[in-house]
Structure formats: structure tokens, C-alpha cells
Write a protein that holds these residues in place. Structure first.
Motif, PDB file in Angstrom:
ATOM      1  N   GLY A 107       4.041  -5.305   2.613  1.00 54.84           N
ATOM      2  CA  GLY A 107       3.715  -5.450   4.027  1.00 54.84           C
ATOM      3  C   GLY A 107       4.223  -4.274   4.829  1.00 54.84           C
ATOM      4  N   LEU A 108       5.476  -3.896   4.579  1.00 58.60           N
ATOM      5  CA  LEU A 108       6.014  -2.756   5.310  1.00 58.60           C
ATOM      6  C   LEU A 108       5.358  -1.454   4.872  1.00 58.60           C
ATOM      7  CD1 LEU A 108       9.782  -3.710   5.439  1.00 58.60           C
ATOM      8  CD2 LEU A 108       8.120  -3.772   7.283  1.00 58.60           C
ATOM      9  N   GLN A 109       4.764  -1.474   3.678  1.00 64.17           N
ATOM     10  CA  GLN A 109       4.049  -0.281   3.236  1.00 64.17           C
ATOM     11  C   GLN A 109       2.617  -0.269   3.735  1.00 64.17           C
ATOM     12  OE1 GLN A 109       4.572  -0.260  -1.005  1.00 64.17           O
ATOM     13  NE2 GLN A 109       6.407   0.984  -0.829  1.00 64.17           N
ATOM     14  N   GLY A 110       2.234  -1.267   4.502  1.00 61.67           N
ATOM     15  CA  GLY A 110       0.957  -1.208   5.189  1.00 61.67           C
ATOM     16  C   GLY A 110      -0.157  -2.030   4.587  1.00 61.67           C
ATOM     17  N   GLN A 111       0.140  -3.037   3.722  1.00 64.67           N
ATOM     18  CA  GLN A 111      -0.959  -3.854   3.215  1.00 64.67           C
ATOM     19  C   GLN A 111      -1.291  -4.949   4.225  1.00 64.67           C
ATOM     20  OE1 GLN A 111      -0.414  -5.902  -0.537  1.00 64.67           O
ATOM     21  NE2 GLN A 111      -2.550  -6.565  -0.576  1.00 64.67           N
ATOM     22  N   ALA A 163       2.884   5.725  -0.502  1.00 64.40           N
ATOM     23  CA  ALA A 163       2.185   4.749   0.328  1.00 64.40           C
ATOM     24  C   ALA A 163       1.748   5.410   1.616  1.00 64.40           C
ATOM     25  CB  ALA A 163       3.101   3.570   0.630  1.00 64.40           C
ATOM     26  N   PRO A 164       0.477   5.759   1.735  1.00 65.22           N
ATOM     27  CA  PRO A 164       0.006   6.460   2.931  1.00 65.22           C
ATOM     28  C   PRO A 164       0.046   5.630   4.205  1.00 65.22           C
ATOM     29  CG  PRO A 164      -1.759   6.221   1.302  1.00 65.22           C
ATOM     30  CD  PRO A 164      -0.553   5.646   0.698  1.00 65.22           C
ATOM     31  N   GLN A 165       0.227   4.295   4.090  1.00 63.29           N
ATOM     32  CA  GLN A 165       0.288   3.478   5.296  1.00 63.29           C
ATOM     33  C   GLN A 165       1.681   2.911   5.488  1.00 63.29           C
ATOM     34  OE1 GLN A 165      -4.418   2.187   5.055  1.00 63.29           O
ATOM     35  NE2 GLN A 165      -2.887   0.571   5.052  1.00 63.29           N
ATOM     36  N   ASP A 166       2.666   3.610   5.041  1.00 60.28           N
ATOM     37  CA  ASP A 166       4.035   3.120   5.077  1.00 60.28           C
ATOM     38  C   ASP A 166       4.543   3.081   6.513  1.00 60.28           C
ATOM     39  OD1 ASP A 166       6.628   2.440   4.538  1.00 60.28           O
ATOM     40  OD2 ASP A 166       6.952   4.018   3.059  1.00 60.28           O
ATOM     41  N   ASP A 168      -5.668   3.408  -3.907  1.00 60.07           N
ATOM     42  CA  ASP A 168      -4.953   4.598  -3.460  1.00 60.07           C
ATOM     43  C   ASP A 168      -3.972   4.330  -2.330  1.00 60.07           C
ATOM     44  OD1 ASP A 168      -7.936   5.849  -1.718  1.00 60.07           O
ATOM     45  OD2 ASP A 168      -6.855   3.945  -1.649  1.00 60.07           O
ATOM     46  N   LEU A 169      -3.587   3.047  -2.172  1.00 61.62           N
ATOM     47  CA  LEU A 169      -2.642   2.759  -1.092  1.00 61.62           C
ATOM     48  C   LEU A 169      -1.262   2.368  -1.606  1.00 61.62           C
ATOM     49  CD1 LEU A 169      -4.913   0.900   1.474  1.00 61.62           C
ATOM     50  CD2 LEU A 169      -3.873   3.138   1.692  1.00 61.62           C
ATOM     51  N   GLY A 170      -1.091   2.309  -2.903  1.00 61.65           N
ATOM     52  CA  GLY A 170       0.232   2.057  -3.450  1.00 61.65           C
ATOM     53  C   GLY A 170       0.639   0.601  -3.514  1.00 61.65           C
ATOM     54  N   PHE A 171      -0.330  -0.355  -3.388  1.00 61.18           N
ATOM     55  CA  PHE A 171       0.044  -1.773  -3.378  1.00 61.18           C
ATOM     56  C   PHE A 171      -0.099  -2.424  -4.743  1.00 61.18           C
ATOM     57  CE2 PHE A 171      -0.022  -0.903   0.868  1.00 61.18           C
ATOM     58  CZ  PHE A 171      -1.244  -0.954   1.523  1.00 61.18           C
TER      59      PHE A 171
END
Lengths: 656, 359, 392
Positions: free
Chosen positions: A464-468, C29-32, A478-481
Motif C-alpha cells: 500500500g505504501l508502495q502505491g498499490q 517501486a515507481p509509485q512508492d 512493473d510496479l514492484g507489487f
């Protein structure tokens, strides 16, 4: 035809004109106290109703759990293709709706219905037929919701159902119509049950039981009923507006007509925030019962725990817009709600500290129930702390609508509310069924669930904090989740396995003989002064109350010299004393046909509103006729209605 | 209670009713003769059924009633006449029948009202006469009548009474100005709060006082409602809202796309760039002392059919209400076609023009 | 297992959880949200990190207390003694009610300050109008005009000058969406009928990713956005390019594609520079086709690197290389870098690639919500692609 009058009937009445209610007008006799399925269909006994709430709620827990597992399967890998976008959107909507409205709320109602009268020394609730009616409304409302998969699709707008996405233009299937009407029907159940329980608690307590001597579980349930009383009308208004928008072309949420879509959000969250306290306070009550028993110490600061519960109930009305920090409210509103949200952490924190103080200095016995209770304290603390970070509004604009929020509320709902309910299962099972749940396997179940909860919802903080973001049927690679999502999926299956273990334990408990001891936990509160399971009339004689933890104080007395507590009576002795001085004339409410009839009409009206108004008319007719029948039936059991040939196996209400 | 003969008639009623519904649905309620006839048959059957019940099938084999003594006979006579209290329902029934007839001629709503009155009178009259013959104790008779009918009478009265009060209040709200209605709601809330506090503090409040207060309150709202109807609604034209300067409301005002000020012949800002196909709320403020002005936005051409059925192509106009100096008004619009559109002021004071660019 | 071991396991799980939380920061993480790249996000980060730390400390204290209690007061072999029945300590309870209240009040002060700071409009800023619709973002630049006299309209990737404040006016054409670029600022909902303010500033040139974060229907997951911050020179070059209208292609296949585009695609998609037979500029009438009333402006499609609501790459993977960022972005997608495979799939059957409502429903009349499958032949698709490549 000739008109000849018959002479008016001569009445053999005792004192002039005393008419007993049992002199019914022929057609409306009440059903006999029966066995088998009729005993359940027409019952008004709060214990049977509580059990029905419980079994139905657990069924919906499984349904909601399957929906969750499907969601997790879809999200196990990036660009998953287990569920289509449409099906996924239906799945998360129904998962949340089922878990909130068809599992946690009714399961809390199950405990409340079963134990509030027992805890206050009443023989039933104030309005037993309304109690039954409430259950049938819940059942029919839940079943009504699940007609929707067969009629073109379930609701797919999220459980929060924001407008304008919930309108007919953007949600063309009937799924949301079913959702709206199902919630209206189950809302009736909550509202009637709240009025019932408030009246019961205020009026039917045992002699000597002042409000501040009531068991703490009953206190928390009472606060919840007041919350329901005021919150359910608000969601009802919102649902009616949405219903009219969808079915009758109203323009409440049409921007072209001048509406502001934020109206829905305000209405929903004014209900929605007190709703989350409705979900957690019963579990807080259960834990406040369990911890003292297994610490062998009274609840630390009972008045503070009571007042903090009431404070949470009251302050909960002033924080709703913290769900709307990113909705464009403007800095003044945001600042005000950030402040109020921060302060509501205080009464909740007080409870946690009071629980710790209860355990401090105690003699802790780690039964399965105690495991779940301590588990709640740990997991709710995690959820509560992440909640405080949401109160910081600028930070929340980064967190809201991400998995960080999902993590928060699953910790407080699963780790909090559900763990509390499980503690209640293990604690009160012997009282309800006369059988114990297997303690060893119960602890295994606990540990599996703890691992499952942490593995499923822990990493959600991170992603969540990483933006999911939430509510997305897929995420790209490609978002690291990806890695954490796989972990979460594995965790969810471990959690499901834990629930399965519980199911097995529960079923196995019914295989054995009904041989649980009367007081297996050396408990403290009033409801333990009954048989296991309690007789239909609960108490042979209502024990008078001299202090909180009345049962404990009857068992233990302080030695004058040493000041230590020693046991002076066992539960069996106390019960025998009660039986010896049993009341001679116990009057119990009779079963009734009408609650289920009236409740049945409601989903028929719902179907009619969606498809065909004649059907709605038929449903209205069923409900109105049912209500009329309800008024006509005698409000007491007529001894003449009894079937003497049934024999002594049928336990009668009258004693002596 | 249901005698044999009456069952025949009630069955006829049900059949005729079902027939009426089927016929009506089948012909979309267009063929009046058919369903009216069936409905009338249903009504008459019901009436006859009720009569048969009341007179217990005209059973001539009932034993004769012998007086034990003269005193007893007198008591019976008194009891018999005491046992039949006066009833308004025959009168209501008659009045309803009359309304039925009048309504057939004048207005279908009167007909409906008459139908309702006849139905209510029918049910009540039948039940009353049954209750009167149930025993010789009028108190007992009243109790069983109440037992049967109160669960219907009270909800119906509550809906009617409550409905009237709600309707009255709604007419009051429609007639008052925006500010006035805010005060009306606050006032109502305060009154309810005071009343509830009084009840909480003095639970032994006299019944007469309480019911008197409720009646006065209900009548007050009804009277106010009638006055409201007479006054007529305030203007609710779409897209026009008048606002007092300085009030800080959330919603449209706080999230308007722009605030356009007209002063001394210029609009500030004079050029607005707003996206196509978006519903925008724009606040117009008049800073000219000369008088009232409105903001007019001339949108793209639209082809519509006017009242005479002819097709007309003309630009869509969005405009605010006319406001005086220092006041603000709202314009809501949505423009789907890209282009450059004219904004101008109309009314008293220097005219100003500007541009609305839709990319 | 013994009570000691099981209790230790429990605390271990809690501590491990916290450790994992900390370890989670170091990810690609590009949306971190914990990796701010602009002053607004930095301000949020400066506020939240200390508070997270305080929350963490409180958590550790509580867990330690629980562990101590669970170990110290567990039932011993002698079993059933009844300990001292303490009912409460009101003074202590008042103290531990007031203490968190004071702590929270202290936290409230910087919170409120940050709320008002973030709501303050910057003095000199580029204004960009952000409009959300199902399921893509449109960006209008009201202060930058093309040669045809209309403001610049792009979609998907919002290009801004680095090191400068940008004021966003956010709204929606249909349902509620939410605009979010985590590394630059918090999110703000796009609500139809309302215009919301958000400010962004990227300290350094680069690409900053985000996603729509308010559930908006079927393809909510496929609605993404990016902010591309350019150095001053690149920004000037980009602006100059955007001002130009589309040229008539010279290639035969591309001309066929242009004709096809004018016949079908221009009903929804605007390309500046196209003229009809009479020589008048062609204006797309998306309001007659779509419920939301607009479709992405494609005039400079090849100056972007993504399409389909930033769900698909215009560039082939081997061309997407971070090290040559400035060059990459400033020149857009060159013909030899084009991801033809995905673009052709899109033109072949759009709803199959991105779920949409391409059929009208009872309540939408004749309008649809999304791009329909166009039923083009392979030759037509090739022609279209050849034409789209010329839209640099």
C-alpha cells in the motif's frame, strides 16, 4: 330471506367485563410449543433465535471467505486471469457486503440475543416476536442479495457504492438494485433488534442490577444498539435515494440536474463510521468478559471501560469525513475531521491499557478463548496504530484507496472483531451446547489463523505504501507489487485452513456426549448461573444482584484474617439453591406464525420493485395481512390450546 | 364468524375481484365497462356477504327467548337498546355513494374518494353490527370491535394524519425563501427538543395538555401549509440560484470552476478555458452599482423542436439570474462541442463581454 | 509447546512484521509514497515519517508489555490461586487517558499546518486542467495555444517543466476518479460538477507514475497516468512541437490511413490539422458518440510513450531505457521503436485488450462507454498504423 335476530350471547364472566387475551377471535390461535423444524420456524425464544443468527452468519462467513479467496487468486500474480474485470468487481463488492452485513453484524447479534437476557437475569427480550421477525428479515435479506448472481450479475460498485458510478447509466445490471433492497431489508432487522435490546436492557434487569453492575458485554451491546438506532436510518435514506434514482429515474445524484455526488459519500459515511464501531464493540465486550475470567481478576477500571465505550459511540459520529480526505472537501473541513479522528483514538487506547492492567498481576490460564482474546489485543493494536496514521490527513492523501487502508481495516476487523467472536465461541460454547470445543485443536486453529492473518494482511501495509491501489482486478508487473501479493495469497489460504479447522472442531463437539462441566472456566458473570444449555425459561429463580461479577462473588468470599479469597460455593451448589426456590408461575412468550410471514413479504416486495409492480403488491399484501394477523393473535399462551396427549417430554413454561 | 351463506357471497367477491384484475390487466384497464361491472359485482357480493354474516343466515330455528320475569324482560330491553351505540358509518357510506355518483360526472378523483368512503363504511359498518350482536355487554362489544379494527384504523389514521402534516410542512418549505426554510427547520427542531425535554423532565405531564399541544401543532402546520399553497412556490428554475455575498457554503460554491466579476464594463477573467463535455459551475459576481445584471453564455447551436412542432436551430443559452451589486449567482453549463463561445452580461450597467474557450 | 515458547513465537511474529515493514522500503517501486520527488510529497513525508516512528514505538511498547505480562503472570504449577482483585485505579486511568490525548494534540499541530500549506495555491505556476473519464485522463493547457488557436490537449502523460510549480484543476466527465502521482503529492478526487485543486512540482526531470485511485468501474485497473518532468530546454522543445498541427503524410500507405482516420476515427478522436473536403478544420464530435463526451486527442500521439490510458507501451521494451531518459522522452516514440504488435491488437479488437462498455445500454441511449471493436481488415490496420506513426 327472513331476518331473524339471534339473541345476544350471554357471557359467563367473572368480574364485569374482564376479557383475557386468550379469548381469541377464532382464527388466530398461536402454534403449540413443538419439536422439530416447527420449533425453529415459529420460535420466539431468544436462545433459539441467537443460534439461528449464529449458524446463518457463519454460513455467510464461508461465502464471503470464498469470495475473498477468489480475489486473492486473481491477485496472486500480475496480470492475473482467474477472474474477468466484471466478475472481480462483483467479487470485492459482495465480499465486503457479505462480511460486514451478513457475517459480523449478525454474529454479534447472535451473541447479543443469546446472552444479553441471560446476563441481566431476564427470561427473554422485551419483544420476542419482533426479535424473531428481525432474524427472518436478516435471513431473507441475505438470501435476496444472493439471488443476484442468477439474474444478470451481482452488485459491482464496491460496498461503498459511490454515486454516480452506482447510477443506472454506469451500472446497467440489476445487481445494485438487489444490493440496495437487501440492505434495506437487513436494515429493518438491525433497527427492530436495537429497539428490542435497548428496551430489554433498560427495563428487564434482575433485582439489584443497576446499570453500573451490568456485565460489560451487555454494556457494549447496548452502546451498539444506540449506534444502530441512529445510523441505520441514515443509510436507509441513502439507499432509498439510490433506489429511486435507479428504479424511478430520480435525479438525486445527477450532476446535470445540479446534484453534488458528494451527497452520497456524506450520507454513506455518516452511517459508515458508526458502523465500524458497531462491528468492533461487541467483540470488545466479549474480550472484556474473557480476559478477567482467565486472569482471575476483575476487569480493571470497569467504569472507565464503560465510559470509553460510550465515548467511542458518541465521538464516532464526528469523524465520518476522514473517509473523504481526498474528496475535495477543502482544508478547513479536512483539518477539523483530522483532529476529531485523532482524538477518537483515546478511548480505544484506554480500553487496550485497561485490558493489559486486567491481566497484570493475574493468574493467566491460556485456554483457546484466552488465546483469541490476547490475539485481539495484539492485532487490534497494530490495526489501531495504522488507523492513527490515517488520521494525519496529508499522509492519508497518500494512503487512502491503497492496500495500506485494506491492511488497516482487515487487522481491526479480522484481528479485532472476528478474533473476538472466536474468543466468544470458545468461551461460551459449553454454556450454549453443554459441550466443550476441543482445547488443543482450538489453539492450533488460533495459531494457524494468526499466521494467516499476518501473512495475508501484513504485507498489504508495504504494498500500500508502495502505491498499490485498491479495487483493481489486476496490477502490472512493473510496479514492484508482485512478490508480496503472492505471499498474501498464500496467507489467505492458510487463514482459510484455520477457519476450516474451527469448523471441524465445531462439528466434532456435537459428536460427543453433552457432558461439559457447569462452570468449566470458573467464570465471573451472571449468565453462568444457569444449566448448560440453559433451560427454556433461563432461570428457575432470578438471582438478586449485589455487585458486578455476581456469580464470582457468590463463589468466593474474602477471608477476614488473611484477606485472601477462598471458594465457598460451587456452581452446582448455587444452581441447586436456585432450583430449590424456583418460581411457581413462570410465564413465557408463546411461539408465533406471524414474524416469518411478515418478513417473507419483504423480499417479494423487493422483487416486485425490480421486475413487476403486481408482484410488489402481492408482497405488500403478504406483509400487511401478516401484520394484521400479528395484532389479532393472543399475546399469551392459552392453556386450552395445549395438547395434553403430547406427554411430559414437551417442556412446558409453567413450573409448579 | 363466517356463516355458511356468507361464505358463498365472499367467494363470489373474491372471484369477481380476481376476474376484474385479470380483465383489467388483459385489456390494460382500457375497457372500462368490463372491469367496472366485475368490480361492482364484487362489491355487491361483499355487501350481501356481510349482511348474511350480520343476520346469521336468517336462521329461523333459533330458540325463542323467554323472559324469566318481568324485571328480567325489562333489563333485557334496556340492555338491548343500550347495546347498540350510534355509529357514523352509515352516514359516511351514504355520503360516499353520493360522491361516487357526482364523481362519475365531474372528476375521477371525487369518484375515487367516494369509492374509498364506501369501502371504509362498508367494512366498518359490517364489523360494527357484528360486534353489537356479539353479547349484551356494550363494553365488551366495544373491546372486541376495537381488537379487530384498531390495527387497521390507527395505522390508516396515522398515515393520513402524518401525511397531511408532512404535506403541509412541504408546502411551507416550498413557499419560503432559502434562508427562511433554514430558519423553519431550525425552529421545528428546537420545538421538538423543548417538547422532548419537557416530557423527559416531567413524565407525569397531564394527558390533556400533551394531546392539546399536539393538536394545536398539527393544526398550525396544516394552516401554514394551506397558506403556503396559496403563496405558491418560490422560483426553482434550473441553473439559477441566488446567493447572498459572504456566505461560505461547501459544494458548488467552494468548488466552482471560476468566479467571474463584472465591473465597469469588463469581465475578470475575460477569457476562460474549460474542457468540453464537463458540467461546470461558474460563479458570477456583479460589482456594478448601476443595477441588476446577469451573465449569459452563448453555447453551440442545437436543433430542437419547439412547442409548435417545428424544428429550430439556435444556440443553447446558459444564464444566471439577474443580481444587484455585491451579489453572486451561479451558472451551470456543459458544452460538448469545441469552439470559442461568447460570454456577456445583460441588464443594467455597462455591458461586458468575454470568451469561453472549449478546446 | 510450552507457554514460554508459544508466547515468544507471538512476539517474534510481531517484531518480524515490523522488520519486514522496514525492509519493504528498499524496493523497485515507481509509485512508492515514501520516496518523495517534489516539495509537496516531501512535506507529507516529513510529517508522516516521525509519526510512523512514534506509532512504531508505541506498538513495540505495547507488544513488550504483553510479552512481559504473558510470561510473568502465566499460571504456575500450583494452579488455582485467586490473585488480588484490583478493580481499578482512577488516578492512573485518568493519567493514561490524558497522556495519549496530549500526544495526539501535539501531533495535530503540524498536521493542521501541513493541511493548510498543501492547500495554498502557488504564486507562479503553470496551470493544467485535468479531466478524468472512463478510463483515461485528459490534460488541457489553457495557457499554451497551438497554431490553430486552440489550447494544447494531450492525454495519459502530463508533461510539465521540472523545478516549477504546476497547478492542477481536476474534474471529471462521468463518475468519480482520483488523480494520484505518489512521488509528487497526495491524491485528489476528480468529481463531476466540481473542480478540485492540487499542486505538483518535480524537483528533477523524470517520469513519475500514478494510477486512478477511486473505483470508477470496469477498467479502473487500466486507468493510469504519468507525469513527465522535462528540463527547461526539453520543455521548450516539447511545447514548440505541441503547437504544430499535424502534417499531411507523404507516404501512400499513410495517406490511406489518413483517409480511413477521417472517415471513422475522427468522429471521436481529434487531430488538429485535418480538414474536411471543404477545407474546414475537422472537429471531432465525441459528445455524439460517447457518454463521457470526449476521446483522447491524438494530434501528437507519437510524442508520448504509452497509449490506452497508459496501460500499454507505445515503445518496444528494448527502447524503454531509463538511462537515455531525456532523449527518449523529448523525441517521443520513433518509428523504429514503435510497439506495433500491441497497437495493432488495439485496433483489431479494443475491448478484448481493455474491458469497456462498447455497446449502448437502455439508459445511455445511443452513446457508448469506450472504444468499440472497429471490424477493420488487416490492410486497414496497417494503413492506420502507418498514419499514426506520422503523428509526431
Amino acid at each position: 330471506m327472513a331476518i331473524i335476530e339471534q339473541p345476544p350471547r350471554q357471557l359467563e364472566l367473572a368480574p364485569a367485563g374482564v376479557v383475557g387475551p386468550s379469548q381469541a377471535l377464532g382464527a388466530y390461535a398461536r402454534p403449540l410449543r413443538a419439536t422439530g423444524w416447527r420449533a425453529w420456524l415459529f420460535t420466539v425464544d431468544h436462545k433459539k433465535i441467537g443460534l439461528m443468527y449464529g449458524f446463518t452468519a457463519f454460513f455467510f462467513f464461508i461465502v464471503g471467505g470464498v469470495e475473498a479467496l477468489l480475489i486473492r487468486l486473481q491477485l496472486a500474480q500480475p496480470n492475473g486471469n482467474v477472474l474477468s474485470a466484471d466478475l472481480y468487481n462483483q467479487m470485492f463488492t459482495m465480499h465486503a457486503t457479505t462480511m460486514v452485513f451478513l457475517f459480523v453484524m449478525p454474529m454479534a447479534a447472535a451473541f447479543a440475543n443469546y446472552f444479553v437476557p441471560l446476563q441481566i437475569g431476564a427470561r427473554d427480550v422485551a419483544f420476542p416476536r419482533i426479535n424473531a421477525f428481525g432474524f427472518w428479515c436478516f435471513l431473507f435479506g441475505g438470501l435476496f442479495l444472493y439471488i443476484s448472481p442468477f439474474t444478470g450479475g451481482m452488485a459491482d460498485g464496491g460496498w461503498f457504492m459511490y454515486a454516480p458510478n452506482s447510477g443506472p447509466v454506469f451500472s446497467p445490471t440489476n445487481g445494485i438494485d438487489f444490493w440496495v433492497i437487501a440492505l434495506l431489508i437487513t436494515g429493518i432487522a438491525s433497527l427492530t433488534s436495537s429497539i428490542n435490546l435497548i428496551t430489554t436492557v433498560l427495563n428487564m434487569r434482575a433485582p439489584g442490577m443497576s446499570l453500573m453492575k451490568m456485565p460489560i458485554f451487555t454494556w457494549m451491546v447496548t452502546v451498539v444498539q444506540f449506534l444502530l438506532l441512529f445510523a441505520v436510518p441514515v443509510i436507509t435514506v441513502a439507499l432509498v435515494l439510490l433506489n429511486f434514482q435507479r428504479l424511478f429515474d430520480a435525479t438525486f445524484f445527477d450532476v446535470e440536474a445540479g446534484a453534488d455526488p458528494l451527497l452520497w459519500q456524506h450520507l454513506f459515511w455518516i452511517f459508515g463510521h458508526p458502523e465500524v464501531y458497531i462491528l468492533i464493540l461487541p467483540s470488545f465486550g466479549i474480550v472484556s468478559e474473557v480476559l478477567p475470567v482467565f486472569s482471575r481478576k476483575p476487569l480493571f477500571g470497569y467504569p472507565f471501560v464503560v465510559f470509553s465505550g460510550a465515548a467511542i459511540g458518541f465521538m464516532g459520529w464526528g469523524v465520518w469525513a476522514h473517509h473523504m480526505f481526498a474528496s475535495g472537501l477543502g482544508p478547513i473541513s479536512v483539518a477539523v475531521f483530522a483532529a476529531t479522528t485523532m482524538f477518537i483514538a483515546v478511548p480505544t487506547g484506554v480500553k487496550i491499557i485497561n485490558w493489559l492492567a486486567t491481566m497484570w498481576g493475574g493468574n493467566l490460564r491460556f485456554t483457546a478463548a484466552m488465546h483469541f482474546a490476547v490475539g485481539l489485543v495484539v492485532l487490534f493494536t497494530i490495526g489501531g496504530l495504522s488507523g492513527v496514521t490515517h488520521a494525519i490527513a496529508p499522509s492519508d492523501t497518500q494512503q487512502t484507496d491503497t492496500y495500506y487502508i485494506v491492511a488497516h481495516f482487515h487487522y481491526v476487523l479480522f484481528g479485532g472483531a472476528v478474533f473476538g467472536l472466536f474468543a466468544g465461541f470458545f468461551y461460551w460454547w459449553p454454556k450454549m451446547f453443554g459441550r466443550l470445543l476441543n482445547e488443543a485443536w482450538g489453539k492450533v486453529c488460533f495459531w494457524v489463523m494468526v499466521v494467516g492473518v499476518n501473512l495475508t494482511f501484513g504485507p498489504m501495509h508495504i504494498v500500500g505504501l508502495q502505491g498499490q491501489p485498491r479495487r483493481m482486478y489486476l496490477y502490472p508487473d512493473d510496479l514492484g507489487f508482485s512478490a508480496w501479493n503472492l505471499v498474501e495469497t498464500i496467507g489467505s489460504f492458510i487463514l482459510a485452513f484455520g477457519v476450516l479447522i474451527f469448523l471441524v472442531i465445531a462439528v466434532m463437539s456435537f459428536r460427543g456426549p453433552r457432558n461439559a462441566p457447569l462452570d468449566p472456566w470458573d467464570a465471573r458473570s451472571y449468565e453462568w448461573m444457569t444449566t448448560s444449555p440453559p433451560k427454556e425459561h433461563n432461570f428457575d429463580a432470578i438471582p438478586a444482584v449485589h455487585s458486578i461479577d455476581e456469580f464470582f462473588h457468590r463463589k468466593y468470599e474474602e477471608d477476614e484474617t488473611t484477606g485472601e479469597l477462598r471458594k465457598v460455593a460451587t456452581a452446582e451448589e448455587i444452581l441447586a439453591e436456585q432450583e430449590a426456590s424456583a418460581d411457581r408461575h413462570i410465564h413465557l412468550p408463546s411461539p408465533s406464525y406471524w414474524p416469518i410471514v411478515v418478513a417473507f413479504g419483504l423480499p417479494v416486495i423487493g422483487l416486485g420493485l425490480i421486475y413487476n409492480f403486481i408482484v410488489a403488491g402481492v408482497g405488500a399484501l403478504i406483509t400487511l395481512v401478516g401484520l394484521y394477523g400479528w395484532t389479532q393473535e393472543p399475546s399469551a399462551h392459552d392453556p386450552e390450546d395445549e395438547d395434553p396427549s403430547a406427554g411430559p417430554s414437551k417442556e412446558l413454561a409453567t413450573v409448579g | 364468524m363466517l356463516t355458511t351463506g356468507s361464505k358463498f357471497f365472499f367467494a363470489g367477491t373474491v372471484l369477481a375481484l380476481v376476474g376484474m384484475v385479470v380483465y383489467g390487466v388483459g385489456t390494460s384497464w382500457q375497457e372500462y365497462v368490463g372491469w367496472v361491472v366485475l368490480g361492482s359485482v364484487a362489491t355487491i357480493s361483499a355487501f350481501l356477504g356481510g349482511v348474511t354474516v350480520a343476520f346469521r343466515d336468517a336462521n329461523i330455528d333459533a330458540p325463542a327467548v323467554d323472559a324469566v320475569s318481568a324485571a328480567d324482560a325489562e333489563g333485557r330491553l334496556r340492555g338491548a337498546s343500550r347495546g347498540v351505540p350510534p355509529s357514523m358509518w352509515p352516514a359516511v357510506g351514504g355520503f360516499g355513494l353520493a360522491l361516487l355518483a357526482i364523481g362519475l360526472v365531474l372528476d375521477w378523483r371525487l369518484f375515487l374518494l367516494g369509492l374509498v368512503a364506501v369501502a371504509a363504511a362498508g367494512v366498518e359498518w359490517v364489523v360494527q353490527s357484528w360486534a353489537d350482536r356479539a353479547s349484551d355487554d356494550p363494553a365488551y362489544n366495544e373491546r372486541i370491535r376495537a381488537r379487530l379494527m384498531h390495527p387497521i384504523e390507527f395505522p390508516v389514521l396515522a398515515v393520513l394524519g402524518g401525511g397531511l402534516v408532512v404535506f403541509g410542512f412541504s408546502r411551507v418549505m416550498l413557499a419560503l425563501s432559502k434562508e427562511g426554510s433554514i430558519w423553519a427547520f431550525i425552529g421545528l427542531g428546537v420545538i421538538i427538543l423543548i417538547a422532548a425535554t419537557l416530557f423527559a423532565v416531567k413524565p407525569k405531564l397531564s394527558k390533556n395538555l400533551a394531546s392539546g399541544a399536539l393538536v394545536i401543532g398539527g393544526v398550525a402546520i396544516l394552516v401554514a401549509g394551506i397558506i403556503g399553497i396559496a403563496q405558491g412556490e418560490r422560483s426553482f428554475a434550473h441553473g439559477e440560484k441566488e446567493e447572498e455575498d459572504g456566505t461560505n457554503q461547501v459544494g458548488d460554491k467552494a468548488n466552482a470552476a471560476a468566479v467571474i466579476v463584472s465591473e465597469g464594463g469588463t469581465l475578470t477573467p475575460s477569457t476562460l478555458t474549460l474542457a468540453r463535455s464537463v458540467v461546470f459551475n461558474v460563479i458570477f459576481e456583479n460589482a456594478n452599482p448601476e443595477g441588476e445584471q446577469r451573465l449569459v453564455i452563448v453555447g453551440p447551436e442545437r436543433t430542437t423542436t419547439n412547442e409548435d412542432g417545428a424544428e429550430v436551430t439556435e444556440p443553447e443559452i446558459f444564464e444566471s439570474v439577474a443580481i444587484s451589486e455585491g451579489k453572486r449567482a451561479l451558472v451551470t453549463f456543459e458544452i460538448g462541442t469545441p469552439g470559442t463561445y461568447e460570454m456577456r452580461t445583460e441588464g443594467e450597467g455597462p455591458e461586458a463581454t468575454g470568451e469561453l474557450i472549449v478546446p | 509447546m510450552t507457554a514460554t515458547t508459544s508466547r515468544r513465537l507471538r512476539l517474534g511474529a510481531a517484531v518480524a512484521g515490523l522488520g519486514v515493514l522496514a525492509a519493504g522500503c528498499a524496493k523497485d517501486a515507481p509509485q512508492d509514497t515514501w520516496d518523495p520527488a517534489g516539495p509537496a510529497a516531501q512535506q507529507i513525508d516529513d510529517l508522516q515519517k516521525p509519526i510512523f516512528a512514534i506509532a512504531g514505538v508505541v506498538g513495540v511498547v505495547v507488544f513488550t508489555m504483553i510479552l512481559v505480562i504473558v510470561l510473568k503472570f502465566r499460571r504456575r504449577k500450583d494452579g488455582d490461586r485467586v490473585p488480588r482483585q484490583i478493580h481499578g485505579a482512577p488516578r492512573l486511568e485518568i493519567a493514561w487517558t490524558l497522556a495519549p490525548a496530549v500526544l495526539l494534540a501535539a501531533i495535530a499541530v503540524p498536521t493542521v499546518t501541513t493541511i493548510f500549506d498543501l492547500a495554498e495555491k502557488p504564486e507562479e505556476a503553470l496551470t493544467v486542467n485535468v479531466i478524468g473519464q472512463q478510463w483515461w485522463w485528459e490534460f488541457d493547457y489553457p495557457s499554451i495555444f497551438t497554431d490553430s488557436g486552440r489550447p494544447v490537449v494531450t492525454s495519459g502523460e502530463m508533461v510539465i517543466p521540472a523545478g516549477q510549480w504546476v497547478t492542477l484543476n481536476i474534474t471529471s466527465r462521468d463518475v468519480i476518479h482520483s488523480f494520484w502521482i505518489p512521488r509528487l503529492n497526495g491524491k485528489k478526487d476528480a468529481v463531476p460538477g466540481r473542480v478540485h485543486f492540487l499542486k505538483l512540482k518535480a524537483d528533477e526531470p523524470g517520469t513519475y507514475w500514478g494510477q486512478c485511485t477511486e473505483f470508477c468501474g470496469l477498467s479502473h485497473a487500466n486507468m493510469r497516468q504519468r507525469v513527465v518532468a522535462l528540463s527547461p530546454d526539453d520543455w521548450d522543445r516539447w511545447v514548440a512541437n505541441q503547437k504544430l498541427a499535424a502534417n499531411t503524410p507523404t507516404d501512400q500507405l499513410a495517406l490511406e490511413g489518413e483517409a480511413l482516420f477521417k472517415g471513422q476515427c475522427v468522429r471521436c478522436h481529434q487531430v488538429d490539422g485535418l480538414t474536411d473536403d471543404a477545407g474546414e478544420p475537422l472537429v471531432s464530435r465525441a459528445d455524439e458518440q460517447l457518454v463521457s463526451g470526449a476521446a483522447p486527442n491524438l494530434t501528437h500521439l507519437m510524442s508520448r510513450t504509452t497509449f490506452g490510458g497508459v496501460s500499454f507501451d507505445l515503445k518496444r521494451p528494448e527502447c524503454t531505457n531509463d538511462s537515455a531518459f531525456d532523449e527518449q522522452f523529448a523525441t517521443g516514440t520513433a518509428a523504429n521503436c514503435l510497439n506495433e504488435a500491441d497497437l495493432e491488437r488495439w485496433l483489431r479488437n479494443t475491448p478484448a485488450m481493455k474491458p469497456m462498455y462498447s455497446q449502448p445500454t437502455e439508459d445511455t441511449g445511443t452513446l457508448i462507454r469506450g472504444m468499440p471493436a472497429l471490424g477493420l481488415t488487416e490492410e486497414q490496420i496497417d494503413a492506420l498504423v502507418a498514419y499514426l506513426v506520422t503523428l509526431t
